[in-house]
Design an enzyme around this catalytic site. Structure first.
Site: not given
Ligand SMILES: *Cc1c(COP(=O)(O)O)cnc(C)c1O
Length: 409
Positions: A126, A203, A206, A229, A367
């Site tokens: 991302h 990260d 997801q 999320k 993104c």
């Molecule tokens: C949504 C997302 C982000 C960003 O999250 P924010 O809440 O906008 O800071 C980063 N990495 C992944 C894989 C995402 O899905």
């Protein structure tokens, strides 16, 4: 008691007031869960409850309300500690989101990295997981190496192993790609990186909506996510870090609450977690996020994964029947995310027509421009399902998609 989603779907949908909304005169079909999940009533109530009953700044006042707010805030930290199986509650730092969490770590390595050190990231990242490392490299002279993907959108693990060497200091990879929904073999990646003493940040933005994460079992150094999320409100993120690394990196923001002693010559930092939580945090958001994670656990992430996987298979099968439709990202391990295009039709045009039918999807680069560049496409249409979606909604979506294709070809 865990819930069976099939037999409780009406009740579950009832928990989410927004699902009763009409959009453009149609019943809302919300298939943009990978961007943000919807919020159950108990989470919404918890925010109102905070402001109507105990709104107060935390960690500072001796008075009753401040203590009540502090207790609720810290209780939420323990909920996330337990949820992620962290050893200590102070290894859970509340931030404003995944982006903020990643920036804390990237900033923290400014003084640690040296010229020609190497950072490995993946082609699936991302944007929020690319830009902070570029900034870090500009300042330190470190270099970025990229793990490539194959035609299915899977990371080429042999290539990753070839990139590892004694100069590798950091490895950053997402657990699940937001654009393709592919689950990456992070346990293996972490193990290999550790053989070279590299530090790994994952990260998990997801992954956390779909699966249970055990940071100790993964042996991950840093793990980050956003609570919007996972049924929480916007503006709250989690930064898990092993105690030794959190102690090693300096704070990102200076201000109130993060200091121990302050004189004009020098301030000394507070211990964990306060060192990284300068200023007044999103108190109501953190408390509500704890309610959100309780809600998710009341259904159970295993049940959620199983149910969403049925939706994924059902929708994939139906989509592949459509002429000229191409799905990006194939893997035996995927979350309920489907990225696709139809012939040469621009994804934005399809997304706009679906919106007229009340169907919320995401279109564009998601993104994740490096992935789009790899497939040589301007973007995709992405549908992402949550445990409150149904096969009936997928049927409606397929019908609307057929109409959109007819109109546009
Ligand atoms: C949504 C997302 C982000 C960003 O999250 P924010 O809440 O906008 O800071 C980063 N990495 C992944 C894989 C995402 O899905």
């Amino acid at each position: 008691m865990k819930k069976n989603i099939h037999t409780n779907i009406d009740q579950i949908r009832n928990d989410f007031p927004i699902l009763k909304r009409k959009v453009n005169g149609q019943n809302l079909i919300y298939f943009d869960n990978a961007a943000t999940s919807q919020t159950p009533q108990i989470v919404i109530d918890s925010i109102a409850d905070y402001y109507s009953k105990y709104n107060s700044n935390i960690h500072r006042g001796v008075h009753f309300l401040s203590q009540e707010a502090t207790d609720a805030y810290e209780k939420s930290r323990v909920k996330f500690q337990k949820h992620f199986n962290a050893d200590n509650s102070y290894e859970i730092i509340f931030t404003s989101g995944t982006t903020h969490s990643i920036n804390i770590v990237a900033n923290g390595f400014k003084k640690i990295l040296k010229k020609n050190d190497e950072i490995i990231i993946s082609q699936l990242e991302h944007h929020s997981n690319i830009v902070p490392w570029q900034m870090l490299c500009e300042e330190t002279g470190a270099k970025i190496k990229v793990i490539p993907i194959d035609n299915n959108g899977e990371l080429i693990i042999d290539k990753f192993e070839n990139l590892l060497n004694s100069k590798t200091k950091l490895v950053f990879v997402n657990h699940v790609s937001n654009a393709l929904g592919i689950v990456n073999p992070i346990k293996h990646i972490i193990k290999k990186a550790h053989e070279f003493n590299a530090i790994v940040l994952v990260d998990g933005a997801q992954a956390t909506p779909h699966m249970k994460i055990d940071v100790v079992d993964l042996d991950v150094d840093f793990y980050v996510t956003s609570t919007h999320k996972i049924c929480g409100p916007t503006g709250v993120g989690i930064l898990y870090g092993k105690e030794k690394w959190l102690n090693k990196i300096p704070p990102f923001l200076g201000g109130g609450e993060m200091i121990d002693q302050v004189t004009f010559e020098k301030s000394t930092y507070a211990g964990l977690p306060n060192k990284f939580e300068a200023g007044t945090p999103n108190i109501s958001g953190v408390i509500a996020s704890g309610i959100g994670i309780d809600y998710l656990n009341s259904i159970g992430l295993e049940e959620i994964y199983k149910y969403e996987n049925e939706l994924l298979e059902y929708a994939t099968k139906k989509l592949l029947l459509i002429k000229d439709l191409k799905i990006y990202g194939f893997s035996t391990k995927k979350t309920s995310v489907i990225s696709f295009n139809v012939g040469n039709i621009h994804p934005y045009d399809i997304g706009s027509i679906l919106d007229k039918f009340g169907i919320a999807t995401r279109t564009g680069q998601l993104c994740a421009q490096p992935i789009m560049d790899y497939f040589k496409i301007p973007g995709t249409i992405r549908v992402s399902f949550s445990f409150y979606n149904t096969k009936e909604e997928i049927d409606e979506f397929i019908k609307a998609l057929h109409k959109a294709i007819l109109m546009l070809s």
